[in-house]
Design an enzyme around this catalytic site. Sequence first.
Site, mmCIF file in Angstrom:
data_model
loop_
_atom_site.group_PDB
_atom_site.id
_atom_site.type_symbol
_atom_site.label_atom_id
_atom_site.label_comp_id
_atom_site.label_asym_id
_atom_site.label_seq_id
_atom_site.Cartn_x
_atom_site.Cartn_y
_atom_site.Cartn_z
ATOM 1 N N TYR A 28 13.284 -23.893 -11.446
ATOM 2 C CA TYR A 28 12.719 -23.638 -12.772
ATOM 3 C C TYR A 28 12.685 -24.919 -13.604
ATOM 4 O O TYR A 28 11.677 -25.238 -14.248
ATOM 5 C CB TYR A 28 13.539 -22.557 -13.491
ATOM 6 C CG TYR A 28 13.026 -22.211 -14.864
ATOM 7 C CD1 TYR A 28 11.856 -21.481 -15.033
ATOM 8 C CD2 TYR A 28 13.713 -22.618 -16.010
ATOM 9 C CE1 TYR A 28 11.377 -21.159 -16.292
ATOM 10 C CE2 TYR A 28 13.251 -22.302 -17.276
ATOM 11 C CZ TYR A 28 12.081 -21.578 -17.414
ATOM 12 O OH TYR A 28 11.619 -21.265 -18.670
ATOM 13 N N LYS A 62 9.367 -26.885 -15.200
ATOM 14 C CA LYS A 62 9.185 -27.210 -16.610
ATOM 15 C C LYS A 62 9.017 -28.718 -16.807
ATOM 16 O O LYS A 62 8.237 -29.160 -17.651
ATOM 17 C CB LYS A 62 10.355 -26.673 -17.443
ATOM 18 C CG LYS A 62 10.329 -25.149 -17.592
ATOM 19 C CD LYS A 62 9.064 -24.687 -18.287
ATOM 20 C CE LYS A 62 9.033 -23.192 -18.561
ATOM 21 N NZ LYS A 62 7.804 -22.759 -19.248
#
Length: 344
Positions: free
Chosen positions: A165, A169
């Site tokens: 994750y 990002k």
Amino acid sequence: MTAFEQLLERFKTEQKMWLVTGNAGFIGSNLAEFLLSHNQKVVGVDNFSTGYQHNIDDVLAQVGEEAAKNFTFIEGDIADFDTCAKACESVDIVLHQAALGSVPRSIDDPVTSNRSNVTGFLNMLTAAKDAGIKRFVYASSSSVYGDSPELPKVEERTGNLLSPYAAMKMTNELYAGVFKRTYEMETLGLRYFNVFGRRQDPNGAYAAVIPKWVGSLLEGEDVYINGDGETSRDFTYIDNVIQMNLLAGTTDNIEAFGEAFNVAVGGRNTLNELYALINKELNAHIDSFTKKEAIYRDFRAGDIRHSNANISKAQNFVGYAPTHDIYQGMEEAIEWYIENIGKK
């Protein structure tokens, strides 16, 4: 008058078309509601993978019949480019919130998370460019700080990333910087720090800690704390996030373009402190409530140990001035949680 107060005055006479991706979700629905209630037009897009129709229904009920006429909804997946292109038609400003959140989810299934968080992001960025939209504000994450021990976190210094994750990002931020330099797009990334508030989902394996704990306490279920409870976070109330999105969406400061900003309050609370605060607020609102001891278990993979933001960059570049710390935010949020989660 703060920069945000000045903006709200402008909203009374200036109307723009805002695209809010992920508008059936927690942050997206709050953004859509605020914009509609302040004389703005909103296009929403969501595929309901983590958002809900009842959030959209609630937004339209809250803003009233007249303001609801300024809302258009597109059901679709941002991993489909045609959906993104359709959503960008006649739009002035993009607030890109759509994503598959959660560090554990990305560890369990990085491919599905990447489809939304990287492919979907690039689709939206490209569709906005093709449509001639300059301003593109997007949700990044405090997870990009990785294992950096520095506190408070400053935007220019990050550590080794600890989850897929976080890598996704950070990829968003890299793409946004490239689109700024290559296509002169006005991209602004918002590194959210543990956002909480109304419409936050308490259900599912990847629910955020505050609504999950509140829901468990209201239902009399066991509450689990990962690790020793001394992990700390900069818990950020939804109203601060709304403010930062709108300031980023309208700023004239060209130095802000291509940059990423911490969105937080600059506070720091441990999970133990958070749990005590939730128990205290529930006890104050529910006569029959009894405090419950938490159960401690192993640390969770991919979690940053401590997170605390320096917010001076957002303050200096766009005039961000958070209105709620964790205590003010929890006072407001707890009533919504009690009314909408579990039994009273």
